[in-house]
Motif scaffolding. Structure first.
Motif: not given
Ligand code: NAD
Length: 339
Positions: A91-94, A118-123, A153-161, A248-251
């Motif tokens: 679920l990479y989108v939060n 971003e919902n999976i990576e980093e710390f 990042i693409r998900y955020a842009f697509e949502n904006a569009k 919130g939504a985890n997608i």
């Protein structure tokens, strides 16, 4: 048509607010077969496992879940069930919207921003350990990948569009974290070129926190890494009246889990004090994504009306004159009857 949806009541205030959300959804006329599953503390008591296989199987089968908050012990004990679920189903989108409601006293009166974390990576990937048995130091490894950055990042842009939003802001710490933050920023700049109709800028996290408090109107869609997104979305919820109003939504590609931004609120659990609106608003995102837009609108405007009138609101909204979880839920149901 009826939907099969996994329902995880969670713990703390979870059972109270999930019960409120299911009542409201049922009242909207949308038919749901709730597949009730446990996770967190109740699952440890029953199965000695905070995330039982049965629960995972149910989510994999239904591909949609509505989830109450789940306690994660700090510093010791079992690892976060929330993080495990996000990793298990990729679920990479939060998605965490923050919107002002009339009737709530806040610093700003018309905030409408959405944070994509971003919902999976980093710390949060759980790669950490003490370097020796005396715990003289500890290490956490935060990995940021090009693929992980690209897709959020693409998900955020697509949502904006899709929703006619005008601007995307990427938040990072690339001045200090030159590789991880630098990669995220580079990818954001590359993807922004594909969306010339959407304004793009970037902000360093510390400045971003200040700018959000000074002038939140300059932000529309915000996209950022896991830890910064976690913190900024609580900040955003503070700007619009607190965690009781932050959904919130985890997608992922196949599965989505809807929940409130807030946690299990142990300080108010079992006291009929929890505000169920955040989870009810998360249910609206779920219904919209299912194509049940009318039901979602009906619920959202009924929540807005109850909050605006202010007669039946919980203590987090009005510490002096307040009602409980059950009473605000009943008030929302009554508003729905008027529409
Ligand atoms: P919290 O979000 O549970 O509570 C923070 C403050 O906000 C508390 O004072 C609480 O009473 C208040 N609050 C939260 N939700 C509210 C609501 N619906 N109505 C009224 N007031 C509300 O954060 P915390 O206390 O730091 O965390 C408690 C536990 O929840 C921890 O174990 C944490 O790991 C877990 N947690 C779970 C999730 C999740 O399940 N997705 C998210 C965040 C925290």
């Amino acid at each position: 048509m009826s939907y099969n949806i996994t329902l995880i009541p969670g713990d703390g205030i979870g059972p109270d607010i999930t019960s409120a959300a299911t009542k409201v959804i049922e009242h909207s006329g949308v038919k749901v077969n709730w597949d009730v599953q446990i996770a967190g503390l109740p699952a440890i008591e029953k199965f000695k496992d905070p995330l039982p296989q049965e629960t995972l199987d149910s989510i994999a089968r239904n591909r949609i879940a509505l989830k109450g908050p789940i306690t994660t012990p700090s510093g010791k004990g079992f690892r976060s069930v929330n993080v495990a679920l996000r990793k298990e189903f990729d679920l990479y989108v939060n998605e965490r919207p923050a919107k002002t409601f009339k009737g709530i006293k806040t610093l700003y009166d018309h905030i409408d921003m959405i944070i994509f974390r971003e919902n999976i990576e980093e710390f949060y990937s759980g790669i950490e350990h003490y370097i020796d048995s005396s715990k003289s130091a500890a290490e956490t490894i935060g990995i940021i990948t090009r693929k992980g950055s690209e897709r959020i990042i693409r998900y955020a842009f697509e949502n904006a569009k899709k929703y006619g939003r005008k601007k995307v802001t990427a938040v990072h710490k690339a001045n200090i974290l030159k590789y991880t933050g630098g990669l995220f920023l580079d990818v954001a700049k590359e993807i922004a070129l594909e969306y010339p109709e959407i304004e793009f800028n970037d902000k360093i996290i510390d400045n971003m926190a200040m700018q959000m408090v000074l002038n939140p109107y300059q932000f529309d869609v915000v996209v950022t890494t896991n830890l910064f997104g976690d913190i900024l979305s609580d900040l955003a919820s503070g700007l619009v009246g607190g965690l009781g109003l932050a959904p919130g939504a985890n997608i992922g590609y196949d599965v989505a889990i809807y929940e409130a931004v807030h946690g299990s609120a142990p300080d108010i659990a079992g006291k009929n004090l929890a505000n169920p609106c955040a989870l009810i608003l998360a249910s609206c995102i779920m219904l919209t994504n299912l194509g049940e837009k009318e039901a979602a609108k009906k619920i959202e405007s009924s929540v807005a009306k109850v909050i605006e009138e202010g007669k039946f609101v919980t203590k987090d909204i009005n510490p002096v004159n307040h009602v409980g979880t059950n009473e605000i839920t009943d008030a929302i149901l009554r508003e729905m009857d008027k529409l």
